[in-house]
Enzyme design. Sequence first.
Site, mmCIF file in Angstrom:
data_model
loop_
_atom_site.group_PDB
_atom_site.id
_atom_site.type_symbol
_atom_site.label_atom_id
_atom_site.label_comp_id
_atom_site.label_asym_id
_atom_site.label_seq_id
_atom_site.Cartn_x
_atom_site.Cartn_y
_atom_site.Cartn_z
ATOM 1 N N HIS A 1 -40.870 -27.866 -42.926
ATOM 2 C CA HIS A 1 -39.882 -28.688 -43.472
ATOM 3 C C HIS A 1 -41.046 -30.378 -44.101
ATOM 4 C CE1 HIS A 1 -41.258 -31.682 -40.377
ATOM 5 N NE2 HIS A 1 -41.019 -30.964 -39.480
ATOM 6 N N GLU B 1 -37.093 -27.842 -32.897
ATOM 7 C CA GLU B 1 -38.822 -28.156 -32.218
ATOM 8 C C GLU B 1 -39.353 -28.050 -31.155
ATOM 9 O OE1 GLU B 1 -42.425 -27.766 -31.821
ATOM 10 O OE2 GLU B 1 -42.784 -28.486 -33.377
#
Length: 200
Positions: A8, A83
Amino acid sequence: MNIYLVRHGETKENKDEKFYGDIDNGLTDYGIYQCEKLRNFLKDKKIDKVYVSEKERTIQTAKEILCDKFNYDEIIRDSRLNERNFGAFEGKKYDELKSEYTKECDEWGKDWIGFKPPEGESYKDMYFRVKSFFQKIIKEDDENVLIVAHSGVIRSIYCYIADDNMELFWKFASKNGDVSIIKYEYNNLFIEGIIPNNVL
């Protein structure tokens, strides 16, 4: 199969060099600029399927990359791409952690694979969920897949490709907006290339 693996775009926490995984914020202006470069790189690719984590930063990155090229409702959110949850370590810099969690940081240094921050998850826990996700998608009949994920997730995928070896985690980098091209051909997985965002 071609798998385009994207980290990202930049967030405020990335810019401030803080540990975080579960904190859920969007992109900075520079992060959006990184997505524009990714959009240009991928514009001629026919993407069959898009996977993201449950976090806003990956969803926003995918939308910025795809624009009107893909139906947003078809973007697949998968918790296995989240994550690592750093628990009580979330939102703190390393110097703060060393001061506030001295004992825990010492334990982390001795067993970085198995250590769990208070209220968080270990790297080993994250690795096995990422591995489960990746083993699933390579069995599917798609030609071009886009995965937008996080640094720890991407490096875990590299470790899986490199003979399922978690110990190699620190041998790879994954910066905001970087893209990797993973190939799966004749039952063989390999990394064809890793392209830094600043050269796109």
